[in-house]
Structures are given as structure tokens and as C-alpha cells.
Design a protein around this motif. Sequence first.
Motif, PDB file in Angstrom:
ATOM      1  N   ASN A  20       0.820  -1.207   0.000  1.00  0.00           N
ATOM      2  CA  ASN A  20       0.000   0.000   0.000  1.00  0.00           C
ATOM      3  C   ASN A  20       0.854   1.258   0.000  1.00  0.00           C
ATOM      4  OD1 ASN A  20      -2.500  -1.122  -0.165  1.00  0.00           O
ATOM      5  ND2 ASN A  20      -2.822  -1.204   2.059  1.00  0.00           N
ATOM      6  N   TRP A  21       1.907   1.236   0.817  1.00  0.00           N
ATOM      7  CA  TRP A  21       2.806   2.390   0.874  1.00  0.00           C
ATOM      8  C   TRP A  21       3.487   2.619  -0.460  1.00  0.00           C
ATOM      9  CZ3 TRP A  21       3.419   6.100   4.438  1.00  0.00           C
ATOM     10  CH2 TRP A  21       2.856   5.877   5.704  1.00  0.00           C
ATOM     11  N   LEU A  22       3.939   1.509  -1.065  1.00  0.00           N
ATOM     12  CA  LEU A  22       4.618   1.605  -2.356  1.00  0.00           C
ATOM     13  C   LEU A  22       3.670   2.203  -3.393  1.00  0.00           C
ATOM     14  CD1 LEU A  22       7.201   0.837  -3.907  1.00  0.00           C
ATOM     15  CD2 LEU A  22       6.050  -1.274  -4.555  1.00  0.00           C
ATOM     16  N   ARG A  23       2.451   1.703  -3.390  1.00  0.00           N
ATOM     17  CA  ARG A  23       1.454   2.170  -4.341  1.00  0.00           C
ATOM     18  C   ARG A  23       1.167   3.655  -4.131  1.00  0.00           C
ATOM     19  NH1 ARG A  23      -2.226   0.297  -7.815  1.00  0.00           N
ATOM     20  NH2 ARG A  23      -4.340   1.096  -7.596  1.00  0.00           N
ATOM     21  N   ALA A  24       1.028   4.051  -2.863  1.00  0.00           N
ATOM     22  CA  ALA A  24       0.774   5.464  -2.551  1.00  0.00           C
ATOM     23  C   ALA A  24       1.947   6.338  -2.992  1.00  0.00           C
ATOM     24  CB  ALA A  24       0.520   5.633  -1.057  1.00  0.00           C
ATOM     25  N   ALA A  25       3.177   5.830  -2.802  1.00  0.00           N
ATOM     26  CA  ALA A  25       4.358   6.604  -3.198  1.00  0.00           C
ATOM     27  C   ALA A  25       4.403   6.793  -4.709  1.00  0.00           C
ATOM     28  CB  ALA A  25       5.626   5.898  -2.719  1.00  0.00           C
ATOM     29  N   VAL A  26       4.096   5.719  -5.434  1.00  0.00           N
ATOM     30  CA  VAL A  26       4.116   5.814  -6.899  1.00  0.00           C
ATOM     31  C   VAL A  26       3.041   6.783  -7.391  1.00  0.00           C
ATOM     32  CG1 VAL A  26       3.686   4.541  -9.031  1.00  0.00           C
ATOM     33  CG2 VAL A  26       5.127   3.543  -7.265  1.00  0.00           C
ATOM     34  N   LEU A  27       1.851   6.697  -6.785  1.00  0.00           N
ATOM     35  CA  LEU A  27       0.770   7.598  -7.194  1.00  0.00           C
ATOM     36  C   LEU A  27       1.114   9.047  -6.858  1.00  0.00           C
ATOM     37  CD1 LEU A  27      -2.406   5.540  -6.225  1.00  0.00           C
ATOM     38  CD2 LEU A  27      -1.467   5.966  -8.497  1.00  0.00           C
ATOM     39  N   GLY A  28       1.742   9.272  -5.691  1.00  0.00           N
ATOM     40  CA  GLY A  28       2.142  10.624  -5.305  1.00  0.00           C
ATOM     41  C   GLY A  28       3.166  11.193  -6.272  1.00  0.00           C
ATOM     42  N   ALA A  29       4.158  10.362  -6.638  1.00  0.00           N
ATOM     43  CA  ALA A  29       5.179  10.793  -7.587  1.00  0.00           C
ATOM     44  C   ALA A  29       4.551  11.102  -8.937  1.00  0.00           C
ATOM     45  CB  ALA A  29       6.248   9.710  -7.730  1.00  0.00           C
ATOM     46  N   ASN A  30       3.607  10.249  -9.329  1.00  0.00           N
ATOM     47  CA  ASN A  30       2.917  10.449 -10.606  1.00  0.00           C
ATOM     48  C   ASN A  30       2.182  11.799 -10.632  1.00  0.00           C
ATOM     49  OD1 ASN A  30       2.286   8.579 -13.023  1.00  0.00           O
ATOM     50  ND2 ASN A  30       0.363   9.611 -12.598  1.00  0.00           N
ATOM     51  N   ASP A  31       1.513  12.107  -9.538  1.00  0.00           N
ATOM     52  CA  ASP A  31       0.840  13.409  -9.411  1.00  0.00           C
ATOM     53  C   ASP A  31       1.827  14.557  -9.550  1.00  0.00           C
ATOM     54  OD1 ASP A  31      -1.703  12.651  -9.122  1.00  0.00           O
ATOM     55  OD2 ASP A  31      -1.928  13.260  -7.021  1.00  0.00           O
ATOM     56  N   GLY A  32       2.968  14.420  -8.871  1.00  0.00           N
ATOM     57  CA  GLY A  32       3.995  15.457  -8.912  1.00  0.00           C
ATOM     58  C   GLY A  32       4.517  15.664 -10.323  1.00  0.00           C
ATOM     59  N   ILE A  33       4.730  14.564 -11.041  1.00  0.00           N
ATOM     60  CA  ILE A  33       5.232  14.655 -12.419  1.00  0.00           C
ATOM     61  C   ILE A  33       4.215  15.374 -13.301  1.00  0.00           C
ATOM     62  CG2 ILE A  33       5.854  13.348 -14.483  1.00  0.00           C
ATOM     63  CD1 ILE A  33       6.762  11.056 -12.564  1.00  0.00           C
ATOM     64  N   ALA A 156       5.339  11.154   3.867  1.00  0.00           N
ATOM     65  CA  ALA A 156       5.538  10.275   2.710  1.00  0.00           C
ATOM     66  C   ALA A 156       4.919  10.890   1.453  1.00  0.00           C
ATOM     67  CB  ALA A 156       4.933   8.904   2.994  1.00  0.00           C
ATOM     68  N   SER A 157       3.716  11.463   1.585  1.00  0.00           N
ATOM     69  CA  SER A 157       3.070  12.088   0.431  1.00  0.00           C
ATOM     70  C   SER A 157       3.866  13.285  -0.057  1.00  0.00           C
ATOM     71  CB  SER A 157       1.676  12.595   0.789  1.00  0.00           C
ATOM     72  OG  SER A 157       0.858  11.541   1.102  1.00  0.00           O
ATOM     73  N   PHE A 158       4.329  14.086   0.908  1.00  0.00           N
ATOM     74  CA  PHE A 158       5.117  15.273   0.571  1.00  0.00           C
ATOM     75  C   PHE A 158       6.355  14.861  -0.231  1.00  0.00           C
ATOM     76  CE2 PHE A 158       8.436  18.354   1.378  1.00  0.00           C
ATOM     77  CZ  PHE A 158       7.790  19.570   1.244  1.00  0.00           C
ATOM     78  N   LEU A 159       7.081  13.863   0.261  1.00  0.00           N
ATOM     79  CA  LEU A 159       8.312  13.431  -0.404  1.00  0.00           C
ATOM     80  C   LEU A 159       8.026  12.824  -1.775  1.00  0.00           C
ATOM     81  CD1 LEU A 159      10.339  11.892   2.558  1.00  0.00           C
ATOM     82  CD2 LEU A 159      10.701  14.088   1.394  1.00  0.00           C
ATOM     83  N   ALA A 160       6.985  11.996  -1.848  1.00  0.00           N
ATOM     84  CA  ALA A 160       6.683  11.335  -3.120  1.00  0.00           C
ATOM     85  C   ALA A 160       6.346  12.374  -4.193  1.00  0.00           C
ATOM     86  CB  ALA A 160       5.519  10.361  -2.939  1.00  0.00           C
ATOM     87  N   PHE A 161       5.511  13.341  -3.827  1.00  0.00           N
ATOM     88  CA  PHE A 161       5.130  14.368  -4.798  1.00  0.00           C
ATOM     89  C   PHE A 161       6.354  15.187  -5.203  1.00  0.00           C
ATOM     90  CE2 PHE A 161       3.594  18.378  -6.349  1.00  0.00           C
ATOM     91  CZ  PHE A 161       2.382  18.114  -6.956  1.00  0.00           C
TER      92      PHE A 161
END
Length: 237
Positions: A20-33, A156-161
Motif C-alpha cells: 500500500n505504501w509503495l502504491r501510494a508513493a508511486v501515485l504521489g510521484a505520478n501526481d507530482g510529475i 511520505a506524500s510530501f516526499l513522493a510528490f
Amino acid sequence: MTEPTHDNEAHGGALGSRLNWLRAAVLGANDGIVSTAGIVVGVAGATGDRNALLTAGLAGLLAGSMSMAAGEYVSVSTQRDSELAALALEKRELKEQPEAELEELTELLERRGLSREVAREAAVQLTERDALRAHARVELGIDPDELTNPWHAALASFLAFTVGALLPLLAIVLPPADWRLPVTVVSVLAALVLTGWSSARSGAAAVGPAVLRNVAGGALAMGVTYAAGSLLGAVGV
Ligand SMILES: [Zn+2]
């Protein structure tokens, strides 16, 4: 959080929450991109000024990552509050009506496929060991020792984005003026292939359509903001 002496159920849960964390990180990064790419490509449509690009991209990065973190904080806090309330209620019920609670646990275990006798025996043993934990897991589906921390989730959301947003930001400000747009578009689309692929894999979904949708979404975002930026740049607003 990772004690080596967990039983099988805890291992299953730990793996699930890691995914779940991995998935959330990928989605957050995707949003940031996607959102930062949309911003910088849009500004690039209007102006070639590197400072303007950097300012807009950085503002987009900070606004997006803080908004993601705040949203995550609120949503995890709410979830945590309701989990704590459910645990408190459970605790009170265990104290006030232990017999009814034992019967409830027995029935829940029976519904999971145990015979009446085995379920009763299991319920008795679980209740003796740690009644609240047993009810939390079997009845509420939560582990009282591993409630999600809202601050961790927000960070985690902040960093991923931020990690995602850095890609289009650097791609637009580092190369020479003529190369900005092609470098940004190509690196953003390549990154979206990667995030689309890994989120499909972590959700066990079909990879091809997921990657295609993800890349198409990013291309559309950049196309729309570039067109809007060019229009504004042309009329000199
Ligand atoms: Zn209960």
C-alpha cells in the motif's frame, strides 16, 4: 514496526501495508510529475524566461506537495480517530459483557470456516492471550499496534510528490532554451511509463492499458497547458 517474531497473520498484514505504501508513493510521484509538467510546459508556452519557469515550477512543487501532505494528514487522522473510537468501544464491551463478546468472536471465527468446537476453543485461547487484539483483528480488521501515523503518511506524500515534481522542474530549467520542451516532454513521458508500469504491477492490473492511460493523461495535461500558455503569450496578457 518490523519485529522478527510476528506470526503469519502479521507477516501477511505487513506485506500488504508495504505494498500500500509503495502504491501510494508511486501515485504521489505520478501526481507530482503530471501537475508540475503541466505548469512548466504551460509557462514555457508563454515565455522563454528561465526565472519565470523556475518560479512557476517551484511554486507548483511546493503547493502540490503541501496540499498532498495536508490532505493525507486529514484523511489518515480521521481514519485513525475512527479506529481508536472503535477500539475504545470494543474495550468497553469486553469489560461489560465478556460472555457476549466471546460468543461474537466464536461466531466470527466460525464464519471464517472453523467448526463450532474449534472456533470456540480458538476464541477462548485468543481471549485469554489478548482479547482486545483478537477482536480488533478479527472483528474490526485492524492491528491496534500498527495504526497508521498521520505525520508519517503526510511526510511520505510530501516526499513522493516532491520527487516526482523535481523531474519536470529540472528538465525545463537545466537544458539550453531550444532543448527545454523536447527534453521535458520526453523525460516526463518516459517517467510516466515507469510509474504507470509499477502501479499496474503493484495492483496486479494489466500493464499495457495502464501505461497507455497514464502516458496519455500526462501528454494531454502538457498539451492543454502548452496551448493555453502559447495563447496567453501570443496575446501578451
Ligand atoms: Zn467484539
